[in-house]
Write a protein that holds these residues in place. Structure first.
Motif, PDB file in Angstrom:
ATOM      1  N   ASP A   6      -1.590  28.968  21.658  1.00  0.00           N
ATOM      2  CA  ASP A   6      -2.194  30.059  21.540  1.00  0.00           C
ATOM      3  C   ASP A   6      -3.560  30.098  22.100  1.00  0.00           C
ATOM      4  OD1 ASP A   6      -0.044  31.291  20.304  1.00  0.00           O
ATOM      5  OD2 ASP A   6      -0.948  31.259  18.344  1.00  0.00           O
ATOM      6  N   ARG A  10      -4.986  32.410  25.088  1.00  0.00           N
ATOM      7  CA  ARG A  10      -6.414  33.424  24.894  1.00  0.00           C
ATOM      8  C   ARG A  10      -7.145  32.837  26.225  1.00  0.00           C
ATOM      9  NH1 ARG A  10      -5.117  32.343  19.776  1.00  0.00           N
ATOM     10  NH2 ARG A  10      -6.324  30.353  19.441  1.00  0.00           N
ATOM     11  N   TRP A  61     -12.550  34.785  17.890  1.00  0.00           N
ATOM     12  CA  TRP A  61     -11.312  35.136  18.735  1.00  0.00           C
ATOM     13  C   TRP A  61     -10.930  34.132  19.645  1.00  0.00           C
ATOM     14  CZ3 TRP A  61     -10.231  35.375  24.213  1.00  0.00           C
ATOM     15  CH2 TRP A  61      -8.892  36.101  24.405  1.00  0.00           C
ATOM     16  N   GLY A  65      -7.701  33.899  17.504  1.00  0.00           N
ATOM     17  CA  GLY A  65      -7.201  35.235  17.978  1.00  0.00           C
ATOM     18  C   GLY A  65      -7.373  36.121  16.936  1.00  0.00           C
ATOM     19  N   GLN A  69     -12.442  40.353  20.803  1.00  0.00           N
ATOM     20  CA  GLN A  69     -12.670  39.295  22.096  1.00  0.00           C
ATOM     21  C   GLN A  69     -13.989  38.914  22.360  1.00  0.00           C
ATOM     22  OE1 GLN A  69     -10.018  40.047  25.294  1.00  0.00           O
ATOM     23  NE2 GLN A  69     -10.757  38.545  26.684  1.00  0.00           N
TER      24      GLN A  69
END
Length: 141
Positions: A6, A10, A61, A65, A69
């Protein structure tokens, strides 16, 4: 439980169309380290924070996540801004300054910052206490 890659997803999203080498330069890390993160390794807090700061990204973020962002701009305290503008403009009238005057604009911003910094816990702005400061930044002292 989030997938191990993940962070890599990102990071790739944060990079956008930027090459690995360009992004590495932007965040001041080695290209090999960025490639390592893109291949599934996760950085420690210091490196993640460095990436977030240099890429103007939210650390929350980037790491989880969650949240936004990009870091949000500071929220303007409209009551402080209105009070600062009223005070500064009322003092500036005697100096015949208008809103196009750079000195006046700087005084409004400085007085706003002063008002925010001296705001009482109950939300009260002591305008009489702020007047000497506003006069000073307007050059009236």
């Amino acid at each position: 439980m989030p997938a191990q890659n993940d962070f890599a997803l990102r990071l790739r999203e944060l990079m956008g169309d930027m090459s690995v080498s360009a992004f590495a330069r932007k965040v001041e890390l080695s290209e090999s380290l960025i490639r390592k993160y893109l291949n599934g390794s996760e950085p420690g807090l210091a490196k993640a924070n460095q990436i977030a700061i240099k890429a103007n990204c939210s650390l929350e973020w980037l790491a989880t996540g969650c949240g936004y962002q990009y870091r949000k701009a500071e929220v303007v305290d409209m009551e402080a801004l209105e009070t600062a503008m009223q005070l500064t403009l009322s003092l500036a009238e005697s100096e015949e300054l208008n809103l196009q005057n750079e000195k006046l604009m700087k005084a409004i911003v400085a007085t706003y910052q002063y008002m925010r910094a001296t705001k009482k816990k109950d939300g009260y702005f002591d305008v009489d206490e702020a007047k000497p400061f506003a006069r000073y930044v307007l050059g009236m002292c």
